[in-house]
Design a protein around this motif. Sequence first.
Motif, PDB file in Angstrom:
ATOM      1  N   ALA A   3      48.329  34.235  46.901  1.00 16.81           N
ATOM      2  CA  ALA A   3      48.738  35.434  46.162  1.00 16.81           C
ATOM      3  C   ALA A   3      48.092  35.490  44.784  1.00 16.81           C
ATOM      4  O   ALA A   3      47.798  34.462  44.169  1.00 16.81           O
ATOM      5  CB  ALA A   3      50.260  35.474  46.018  1.00 16.81           C
ATOM      6  N   LEU A   4      47.883  36.710  44.327  1.00 21.12           N
ATOM      7  CA  LEU A   4      47.398  36.989  42.976  1.00 21.12           C
ATOM      8  C   LEU A   4      48.247  38.120  42.439  1.00 21.12           C
ATOM      9  O   LEU A   4      48.345  39.176  43.083  1.00 21.12           O
ATOM     10  CB  LEU A   4      45.926  37.398  43.006  1.00 21.12           C
ATOM     11  CG  LEU A   4      45.294  37.777  41.661  1.00 21.12           C
ATOM     12  CD1 LEU A   4      45.119  36.533  40.780  1.00 21.12           C
ATOM     13  CD2 LEU A   4      43.939  38.461  41.872  1.00 21.12           C
ATOM     14  N   PHE A   5      48.881  37.922  41.300  1.00 22.35           N
ATOM     15  CA  PHE A   5      49.748  38.946  40.726  1.00 22.35           C
ATOM     16  C   PHE A   5      48.927  39.813  39.779  1.00 22.35           C
ATOM     17  O   PHE A   5      48.380  39.319  38.795  1.00 22.35           O
ATOM     18  CB  PHE A   5      50.921  38.316  39.977  1.00 22.35           C
ATOM     19  CG  PHE A   5      52.081  39.254  39.796  1.00 22.35           C
ATOM     20  CD1 PHE A   5      52.036  40.269  38.854  1.00 22.35           C
ATOM     21  CD2 PHE A   5      53.214  39.125  40.579  1.00 22.35           C
ATOM     22  CE1 PHE A   5      53.099  41.143  38.694  1.00 22.35           C
ATOM     23  CE2 PHE A   5      54.290  39.990  40.424  1.00 22.35           C
ATOM     24  CZ  PHE A   5      54.239  41.001  39.476  1.00 22.35           C
ATOM     25  N   VAL A   6      48.825  41.096  40.091  1.00 20.08           N
ATOM     26  CA  VAL A   6      48.071  42.038  39.262  1.00 20.08           C
ATOM     27  C   VAL A   6      49.047  42.738  38.325  1.00 20.08           C
ATOM     28  O   VAL A   6      49.940  43.471  38.766  1.00 20.08           O
ATOM     29  CB  VAL A   6      47.333  43.080  40.119  1.00 20.08           C
ATOM     30  CG1 VAL A   6      46.503  44.011  39.224  1.00 20.08           C
ATOM     31  CG2 VAL A   6      46.440  42.393  41.154  1.00 20.08           C
ATOM     32  N   THR A   7      48.898  42.482  37.037  1.00 20.69           N
ATOM     33  CA  THR A   7      49.760  43.108  36.050  1.00 20.69           C
ATOM     34  C   THR A   7      48.892  43.747  34.975  1.00 20.69           C
ATOM     35  O   THR A   7      47.665  43.648  35.007  1.00 20.69           O
ATOM     36  CB  THR A   7      50.749  42.097  35.450  1.00 20.69           C
ATOM     37  OG1 THR A   7      51.717  42.792  34.644  1.00 20.69           O
ATOM     38  CG2 THR A   7      50.031  41.061  34.582  1.00 20.69           C
ATOM     39  N   ALA A 117      54.792  46.762  38.564  1.00 25.85           N
ATOM     40  CA  ALA A 117      55.038  48.133  38.101  1.00 25.85           C
ATOM     41  C   ALA A 117      55.021  48.138  36.579  1.00 25.85           C
ATOM     42  O   ALA A 117      55.860  47.499  35.940  1.00 25.85           O
ATOM     43  CB  ALA A 117      56.385  48.636  38.625  1.00 25.85           C
ATOM     44  N   GLY A 118      54.049  48.830  35.994  1.00 28.95           N
ATOM     45  CA  GLY A 118      53.956  48.859  34.540  1.00 28.95           C
ATOM     46  C   GLY A 118      53.293  47.615  33.988  1.00 28.95           C
ATOM     47  O   GLY A 118      52.444  46.999  34.635  1.00 28.95           O
ATOM     48  N   GLY A 119      53.695  47.235  32.790  1.00 30.05           N
ATOM     49  CA  GLY A 119      53.059  46.113  32.110  1.00 30.05           C
ATOM     50  C   GLY A 119      53.797  44.804  32.280  1.00 30.05           C
ATOM     51  O   GLY A 119      54.829  44.729  32.959  1.00 30.05           O
ATOM     52  N   VAL A 120      53.265  43.761  31.641  1.00 27.75           N
ATOM     53  CA  VAL A 120      53.829  42.416  31.754  1.00 27.75           C
ATOM     54  C   VAL A 120      55.318  42.407  31.433  1.00 27.75           C
ATOM     55  O   VAL A 120      56.114  41.782  32.137  1.00 27.75           O
ATOM     56  CB  VAL A 120      53.082  41.449  30.809  1.00 27.75           C
ATOM     57  CG1 VAL A 120      53.773  40.095  30.750  1.00 27.75           C
ATOM     58  CG2 VAL A 120      51.630  41.285  31.240  1.00 27.75           C
ATOM     59  N   MET A 121      55.722  43.107  30.369  1.00 29.52           N
ATOM     60  CA  MET A 121      57.112  43.069  29.939  1.00 29.52           C
ATOM     61  C   MET A 121      57.897  44.307  30.352  1.00 29.52           C
ATOM     62  O   MET A 121      59.008  44.539  29.851  1.00 29.52           O
ATOM     63  CB  MET A 121      57.180  42.901  28.413  1.00 29.52           C
ATOM     64  CG  MET A 121      56.584  41.601  27.896  1.00 29.52           C
ATOM     65  SD  MET A 121      57.354  40.130  28.622  1.00 29.52           S
ATOM     66  CE  MET A 121      59.022  40.284  27.986  1.00 29.52           C
ATOM     67  N   LEU A 142      46.096  38.350  37.391  1.00 29.38           N
ATOM     68  CA  LEU A 142      44.963  39.180  36.987  1.00 29.38           C
ATOM     69  C   LEU A 142      45.517  40.196  36.009  1.00 29.38           C
ATOM     70  O   LEU A 142      46.329  41.052  36.383  1.00 29.38           O
ATOM     71  CB  LEU A 142      44.334  39.875  38.197  1.00 29.38           C
ATOM     72  CG  LEU A 142      43.153  40.796  37.906  1.00 29.38           C
ATOM     73  CD1 LEU A 142      41.975  40.008  37.345  1.00 29.38           C
ATOM     74  CD2 LEU A 142      42.725  41.554  39.164  1.00 29.38           C
ATOM     75  N   LEU A 143      45.109  40.098  34.749  1.00 27.33           N
ATOM     76  CA  LEU A 143      45.624  40.978  33.703  1.00 27.33           C
ATOM     77  C   LEU A 143      44.663  42.132  33.491  1.00 27.33           C
ATOM     78  O   LEU A 143      43.488  41.916  33.166  1.00 27.33           O
ATOM     79  CB  LEU A 143      45.809  40.208  32.398  1.00 27.33           C
ATOM     80  CG  LEU A 143      46.288  41.021  31.191  1.00 27.33           C
ATOM     81  CD1 LEU A 143      47.684  41.589  31.425  1.00 27.33           C
ATOM     82  CD2 LEU A 143      46.266  40.158  29.923  1.00 27.33           C
ATOM     83  N   VAL A 144      45.159  43.355  33.669  1.00 25.11           N
ATOM     84  CA  VAL A 144      44.338  44.559  33.508  1.00 25.11           C
ATOM     85  C   VAL A 144      44.721  45.254  32.205  1.00 25.11           C
ATOM     86  O   VAL A 144      45.905  45.444  31.913  1.00 25.11           O
ATOM     87  CB  VAL A 144      44.519  45.523  34.695  1.00 25.11           C
ATOM     88  CG1 VAL A 144      43.627  46.757  34.530  1.00 25.11           C
ATOM     89  CG2 VAL A 144      44.197  44.813  36.012  1.00 25.11           C
ATOM     90  N   MET A 174      39.021  44.645  31.753  1.00 27.24           N
ATOM     91  CA  MET A 174      39.154  45.778  30.837  1.00 27.24           C
ATOM     92  C   MET A 174      38.682  47.037  31.562  1.00 27.24           C
ATOM     93  O   MET A 174      37.504  47.200  31.854  1.00 27.24           O
ATOM     94  CB  MET A 174      38.345  45.556  29.559  1.00 27.24           C
ATOM     95  CG  MET A 174      38.491  46.688  28.548  1.00 27.24           C
ATOM     96  SD  MET A 174      37.622  46.345  26.990  1.00 27.24           S
ATOM     97  CE  MET A 174      38.702  45.091  26.295  1.00 27.24           C
ATOM     98  N   SER A 175      39.635  47.904  31.880  1.00 29.47           N
ATOM     99  CA  SER A 175      39.356  49.151  32.579  1.00 29.47           C
ATOM    100  C   SER A 175      39.111  50.251  31.547  1.00 29.47           C
ATOM    101  O   SER A 175      39.942  50.486  30.671  1.00 29.47           O
ATOM    102  CB  SER A 175      40.545  49.520  33.479  1.00 29.47           C
ATOM    103  OG  SER A 175      40.325  50.731  34.148  1.00 29.47           O
TER     104      SER A 175
END
Length: 224
Positions: A3-7, A117-121, A142-144, A174-175
């Motif tokens: 697994a990879l958590f995309v946040t 859903a949304g950001g880290v916090m 994976l931080l976007v 960085m998108s």
Amino acid sequence: MPALFVTGTGTDIGKTYVSCALIRALKTRGAVVDAFKPVVSGFDPKDAAGSDPARLAAALGDPGGVFRIAPRRYLAPLSPNIAARLEGETLVLDDMVIDAMARAAEVRDGLLLVEGAGGVMSPLTDGETNLDMIATVGAPVLLVAGSYLGTISHVLTALVALRAANARVAAVVMSQSLDAPDLNQTAQALIPFLQGAPLFLAPRGESWDAGALADHLLTDLRAP
């Protein structure tokens, strides 16, 4: 590499755009990949085809997989806990964690992208955030981020929170934001503060090739 958590550093900064490009790149490389959104709000069943889960399903080549990818769907475009409450439901973190881990086990030797859903916090339940789910699942992150003015502060703040929770940051993406400063210039200003976390750039447009990101993750997530 189950697994990879995309946040993200916030809402509407390109998590699904990056996830879809990554899925396509991984599939091109012959990797087994699937996607899971533990909860989604702002989901209109009358326009399911335009939703983030539908975009993920299309990237996977599974256009009918919207409801499989996102088992908890709520209409109001609010934080998931509030959106769920408006429909008479209460979100429980353990339920979402169990579902994510079960889905990861199904992928076996492949990779499950768990998109928050949304950001880290951002809140997931009435007392827990995406960070709590990341810490409980224990998956690399994976931080976007966007490229707007102020994004450097938001990235560094998110990284502080993730590292305090002992989450491993596999990469930062960085998108490109609309009407933002130069993407490359912003990236160069950010790199010295990343403490070794690799940075990838995602220009706007569906033609972005996430191949370099896919190659990095295939190596990084398989490392002992």
